[in-house]
Design an enzyme around this catalytic site. Structure first.
Site, PDB file in Angstrom:
ATOM      1  N   ARG A   1      -6.169  -5.636   1.695  1.00 53.81           N
ATOM      2  CA  ARG A   1      -6.797  -4.583   1.081  1.00 53.81           C
ATOM      3  C   ARG A   1      -6.791  -3.161   1.485  1.00 53.81           C
ATOM      4  O   ARG A   1      -7.349  -2.379   1.084  1.00 53.81           O
ATOM      5  CB  ARG A   1      -8.071  -5.062   0.680  1.00 53.81           C
ATOM      6  CG  ARG A   1      -8.033  -6.218  -0.345  1.00 53.81           C
ATOM      7  CD  ARG A   1      -9.615  -6.859  -0.487  1.00 53.81           C
ATOM      8  NE  ARG A   1     -10.354  -6.196  -1.730  1.00 53.81           N
ATOM      9  CZ  ARG A   1     -10.271  -6.980  -2.844  1.00 53.81           C
ATOM     10  NH1 ARG A   1     -10.142  -8.298  -2.959  1.00 53.81           N
ATOM     11  NH2 ARG A   1     -11.106  -6.277  -3.674  1.00 53.81           N
TER      12      ARG A   1
ATOM     13  N   TYR B   1      -5.604   0.241   0.283  1.00 59.69           N
ATOM     14  CA  TYR B   1      -6.557   0.959  -0.694  1.00 59.69           C
ATOM     15  C   TYR B   1      -7.782   1.313   0.070  1.00 59.69           C
ATOM     16  O   TYR B   1      -8.129   2.526  -0.158  1.00 59.69           O
ATOM     17  CB  TYR B   1      -6.957   0.139  -1.881  1.00 59.69           C
ATOM     18  CG  TYR B   1      -7.618   0.695  -2.802  1.00 59.69           C
ATOM     19  CD1 TYR B   1      -7.061   1.507  -4.023  1.00 59.69           C
ATOM     20  CD2 TYR B   1      -8.839   0.252  -3.206  1.00 59.69           C
ATOM     21  CE1 TYR B   1      -7.732   2.037  -4.956  1.00 59.69           C
ATOM     22  CE2 TYR B   1      -9.439   0.473  -4.318  1.00 59.69           C
ATOM     23  CZ  TYR B   1      -8.973   1.480  -5.133  1.00 59.69           C
ATOM     24  OH  TYR B   1      -9.590   2.248  -6.104  1.00 59.69           O
TER      25      TYR B   1
ATOM     26  N   GLU C   1      -8.939   1.739   3.309  1.00 55.85           N
ATOM     27  CA  GLU C   1      -9.027   2.713   4.260  1.00 55.85           C
ATOM     28  C   GLU C   1      -8.376   4.030   3.625  1.00 55.85           C
ATOM     29  O   GLU C   1      -8.705   5.205   3.996  1.00 55.85           O
ATOM     30  CB  GLU C   1      -8.153   2.248   5.201  1.00 55.85           C
ATOM     31  CG  GLU C   1      -8.463   1.136   6.143  1.00 55.85           C
ATOM     32  CD  GLU C   1      -9.802   1.622   6.744  1.00 55.85           C
ATOM     33  OE1 GLU C   1     -10.168   2.744   7.020  1.00 55.85           O
ATOM     34  OE2 GLU C   1     -10.713   0.650   7.291  1.00 55.85           O
TER      35      GLU C   1
ATOM     36  N   ASN D   1     -17.064  -2.101  -9.900  1.00 61.67           N
ATOM     37  CA  ASN D   1     -16.077  -2.898 -10.778  1.00 61.67           C
ATOM     38  C   ASN D   1     -16.581  -2.241 -12.390  1.00 61.67           C
ATOM     39  O   ASN D   1     -17.637  -2.521 -12.601  1.00 61.67           O
ATOM     40  CB  ASN D   1     -16.265  -4.320 -10.752  1.00 61.67           C
ATOM     41  CG  ASN D   1     -15.867  -4.636  -9.440  1.00 61.67           C
ATOM     42  OD1 ASN D   1     -16.443  -4.573  -8.527  1.00 61.67           O
ATOM     43  ND2 ASN D   1     -14.927  -5.845  -9.406  1.00 61.67           N
TER      44      ASN D   1
ATOM     45  N   ARG E   1      -6.950  -7.963 -12.548  1.00 54.22           N
ATOM     46  CA  ARG E   1      -8.461  -8.230 -12.407  1.00 54.22           C
ATOM     47  C   ARG E   1      -9.097  -9.049 -13.368  1.00 54.22           C
ATOM     48  O   ARG E   1      -8.625  -9.531 -14.241  1.00 54.22           O
ATOM     49  CB  ARG E   1      -9.081  -6.731 -12.456  1.00 54.22           C
ATOM     50  CG  ARG E   1      -8.768  -5.947 -10.985  1.00 54.22           C
ATOM     51  CD  ARG E   1      -9.490  -4.581 -11.072  1.00 54.22           C
ATOM     52  NE  ARG E   1      -8.681  -3.776 -11.916  1.00 54.22           N
ATOM     53  CZ  ARG E   1      -8.886  -2.342 -12.052  1.00 54.22           C
ATOM     54  NH1 ARG E   1      -9.743  -1.853 -11.366  1.00 54.22           N
ATOM     55  NH2 ARG E   1      -8.260  -1.546 -12.878  1.00 54.22           N
TER      56      ARG E   1
ATOM     57  N   ASN F   1      -7.732 -11.012 -16.872  1.00 51.56           N
ATOM     58  CA  ASN F   1      -7.157 -12.082 -16.899  1.00 51.56           C
ATOM     59  C   ASN F   1      -8.121 -13.076 -17.389  1.00 51.56           C
ATOM     60  O   ASN F   1      -7.444 -13.940 -18.230  1.00 51.56           O
ATOM     61  CB  ASN F   1      -7.302 -12.393 -14.981  1.00 51.56           C
ATOM     62  CG  ASN F   1      -6.263 -11.865 -14.431  1.00 51.56           C
ATOM     63  OD1 ASN F   1      -5.516 -11.312 -14.936  1.00 51.56           O
ATOM     64  ND2 ASN F   1      -5.905 -12.454 -13.102  1.00 51.56           N
TER      65      ASN F   1
ATOM     66  N   THR G   1     -20.006 -12.705  -6.076  1.00 51.19           N
ATOM     67  CA  THR G   1     -20.469 -11.822  -7.345  1.00 51.19           C
ATOM     68  C   THR G   1     -20.036 -10.624  -7.569  1.00 51.19           C
ATOM     69  O   THR G   1     -19.380 -10.005  -6.331  1.00 51.19           O
ATOM     70  CB  THR G   1     -22.201 -11.774  -7.002  1.00 51.19           C
ATOM     71  OG1 THR G   1     -22.198 -10.561  -5.941  1.00 51.19           O
ATOM     72  CG2 THR G   1     -22.726 -13.058  -6.709  1.00 51.19           C
ATOM     73  N   ARG G   2     -19.857 -10.320  -8.809  1.00 52.90           N
ATOM     74  CA  ARG G   2     -19.742  -8.367  -8.952  1.00 52.90           C
ATOM     75  C   ARG G   2     -20.623  -8.236  -9.920  1.00 52.90           C
ATOM     76  O   ARG G   2     -21.267  -8.852 -10.571  1.00 52.90           O
ATOM     77  CB  ARG G   2     -18.239  -8.483  -9.530  1.00 52.90           C
ATOM     78  CG  ARG G   2     -17.125  -9.016  -8.658  1.00 52.90           C
ATOM     79  CD  ARG G   2     -16.997  -8.109  -7.376  1.00 52.90           C
ATOM     80  NE  ARG G   2     -15.922  -8.255  -6.694  1.00 52.90           N
ATOM     81  CZ  ARG G   2     -15.810  -9.020  -5.511  1.00 52.90           C
ATOM     82  NH1 ARG G   2     -16.840  -9.796  -5.240  1.00 52.90           N
ATOM     83  NH2 ARG G   2     -14.711  -9.587  -5.030  1.00 52.90           N
TER      84      ARG G   2
ATOM     85  N   ARG H   1     -21.187  -8.012  -4.332  1.00 56.85           N
ATOM     86  CA  ARG H   1     -20.871  -6.532  -4.583  1.00 56.85           C
ATOM     87  C   ARG H   1     -22.055  -6.167  -5.571  1.00 56.85           C
ATOM     88  O   ARG H   1     -21.944  -6.723  -6.648  1.00 56.85           O
ATOM     89  CB  ARG H   1     -19.761  -6.130  -4.732  1.00 56.85           C
ATOM     90  CG  ARG H   1     -19.435  -4.795  -4.931  1.00 56.85           C
ATOM     91  CD  ARG H   1     -18.081  -4.314  -5.397  1.00 56.85           C
ATOM     92  NE  ARG H   1     -17.026  -4.457  -4.333  1.00 56.85           N
ATOM     93  CZ  ARG H   1     -15.974  -4.688  -4.635  1.00 56.85           C
ATOM     94  NH1 ARG H   1     -15.195  -4.912  -5.979  1.00 56.85           N
ATOM     95  NH2 ARG H   1     -14.930  -4.870  -3.713  1.00 56.85           N
TER      96      ARG H   1
HETATM   97  N1  UDP Z   1     -10.924 -13.274  -9.518  1.00 55.33           N
HETATM   98  C1  UDP Z   1     -10.809 -14.553  -9.988  1.00 55.33           C
HETATM   99  N2  UDP Z   1      -9.850 -14.825 -10.856  1.00 55.33           N
HETATM  100  C2  UDP Z   1      -8.995 -14.042 -11.182  1.00 55.33           C
HETATM  101  C3  UDP Z   1      -9.089 -12.466 -10.923  1.00 55.33           C
HETATM  102  C4  UDP Z   1      -9.831 -12.344  -9.996  1.00 55.33           C
HETATM  103  O1  UDP Z   1     -11.519 -15.604  -9.759  1.00 55.33           O
HETATM  104  O2  UDP Z   1      -7.902 -14.329 -12.288  1.00 55.33           O
HETATM  105  C5  UDP Z   1     -12.084 -13.274  -8.635  1.00 55.33           C
HETATM  106  C6  UDP Z   1     -11.772 -12.303  -7.293  1.00 55.33           C
HETATM  107  O3  UDP Z   1     -11.440 -13.195  -6.506  1.00 55.33           O
HETATM  108  C7  UDP Z   1     -13.003 -11.449  -6.907  1.00 55.33           C
HETATM  109  C8  UDP Z   1     -13.382 -11.250  -8.126  1.00 55.33           C
HETATM  110  O4  UDP Z   1     -13.071 -12.016  -9.399  1.00 55.33           O
HETATM  111  O5  UDP Z   1     -13.642 -12.430  -6.253  1.00 55.33           O
HETATM  112  C9  UDP Z   1     -13.089  -9.935  -8.884  1.00 55.33           C
HETATM  113  O6  UDP Z   1     -11.888  -9.635  -8.483  1.00 55.33           O
HETATM  114  P1  UDP Z   1     -11.163  -8.141  -9.209  1.00 55.33           P
HETATM  115  O7  UDP Z   1      -9.495  -8.240  -8.733  1.00 55.33           O
HETATM  116  O8  UDP Z   1     -11.467  -8.171 -10.572  1.00 55.33           O
HETATM  117  O9  UDP Z   1     -11.781  -7.063  -8.509  1.00 55.33           O
HETATM  118  P2  UDP Z   1     -12.252  -6.836  -6.776  1.00 55.33           P
HETATM  119  O10 UDP Z   1     -13.579  -6.732  -7.182  1.00 55.33           O
HETATM  120  O11 UDP Z   1     -11.936  -8.007  -6.226  1.00 55.33           O
HETATM  121  O12 UDP Z   1     -11.610  -5.470  -6.343  1.00 55.33           O
END
Ligand code: UDP
Length: 313
Positions: A141, A144, A146, A173, A185, A189, A209-210, A276
């Site tokens: 990652r 992006y 850095e 997010n 994302r 998905n 978490t998000r 997060r």
């Molecule tokens: N994630 C998942 N399944 C997917 C896409 C993402 O479980 O099909 C998880 C990913 O591993 C992360 C979270 O969902 O923990 C958010 O991922 P995303 O790519 O949306 O954004 P990030 O916050 O990681 O940049």
């Protein structure tokens, strides 16, 4: 007001252009190289006489008259920003510097789209703007993370050394209409798999978490920030501070779509942040920013959007 939106055909950029055009005083120039942005995203505003497209890459210098510059140019989904890592890094650094130079020449206000990714896999929770972050400089990652960190530094330098009026938003997010179906994302998905009754893939054990923000709330905050009198070198978090696990999100989407999808677990990608959540106190205080759209409301609108996309395919 002449406003440049770099990355104006992308998910956040096109929603921003549309909102800015609601003010009849505004003239909006969308600059995009269409690497992840799409023409369809700006179709509905194409015929507006106060809207213009410039097909250009910000890693080359551009010269147009502007009062405000929003820099949203850079793929933001891990799937897209990892496709061409050098290009991602250059867009963040060379691209941001080119736009800062333009801001300097035109005495324009500049707003940088930064990201919660600059906090990396955070060791503080929730993340407030004083936290320096925990980023792996050599990880998948890093181009992006850095790149975006360095772009913040460039804003700081251009502010201090060249008096450019720079502002920085750290975006958490965000989801909503105009995300690509193949964005990669979590929200697109999960929704697309649910609508097709296919297995939903949760990476890791799904306890990460998000905190997910509906796009209209974020755009409202971003415009407030550009028009505010905040200290130019002080970054501001924007997003939604309602935190959920990825498992909860998968179940919610299955319920809201009445889907027969099952959840399958896949390995967690490298450096995937465990948790997060934005600390929004600064945005509350300085911008009177409070996200208004609940996750259920935002998901319903987004599900309808993707249903439509699947119909027209
Ligand atoms: N994630 C998942 N399944 C997917 C896409 C993402 O479980 O099909 C998880 C990913 O591993 C992360 C979270 O969902 O923990 C958010 O991922 P995303 O790519 O949306 O954004 P990030 O916050 O990681 O940049």
């Amino acid at each position: 007001m002449r406003i440049l939106v770099a990355g104006g055909a992308g998910f956040l950029g096109c929603n921003l252009c549309k909102k800015l055009l609601e003010d009849e005083e505004n003239y909006v120039v969308c600059v995009d190289n269409f690497s992840s942005g799409k023409k369809e995203n700006i179709e509905e505003i194409l015929n507006d006489e106060r809207f213009e497209i410039l097909n250009a890459d910000i890693s080359e210098e551009i010269d147009i008259d502007v009062d405000h510059i929003y820099n949203a140019a850079c793929p933001a989904s891990p799937k897209f920003y990892q496709k061409n890592q050098l290009q991602t890094f250059k867009t963040c650094i060379k691209g941001t510097e080119n736009l800062l130079k333009l801001a300097q020449r035109k005495k324009a206000n500049f707003l940088q789209f930064s990201t919660s990714e600059i906090y990396g896999n955070p060791l503080e929770h929730p993340q407030n703007e004083n936290y320096f972050g925990n980023v792996n400089t050599l990880g998948i990652r890093s181009c992006y993370d850095e790149g975006k960190r360095a772009a913040e530094t460039l804003c700081y330098i251009y502010n201090r050394e060249h008096n450019v009026k720079t502002k920085i938003v750290r975006i958490f997010n965000t989801y909503g209409p105009k995300m690509r179906e193949d964005d990669g994302r979590v929200i697109p998905n999960f929704i697309i798999k649910a609508l097709k009754n296919e297995n939903i893939e949760v990476y890791g054990d799904g306890t990460q978490t998000r905190s997910l923000c509906y796009v209209d709330d974020l755009i409202d905050g971003i415009i407030r920030l550009m028009n505010s009198k905040v200290n130019y070198t002080r970054p501001v978090n924007l997003g939604n501070d309602h935190e959920i696990t990825i498992n909860e999100l998968a179940e919610k989407i299955i319920n809201l779509t009445n889907s027969k999808s099952l959840i399958k677990f896949k390995p967690l990608p490298e450096d995937d942040p465990i948790k997060r959540k934005p600390d929004l106190k600064l945005a509350n205080k300085m911008l009177d920013y409070y996200p208004r759209t609940s996750i259920d409301e935002g998901l319903k609108i987004t599900i309808d959007y993707f249903k439509n996309c699947l119909k027209t395919n």
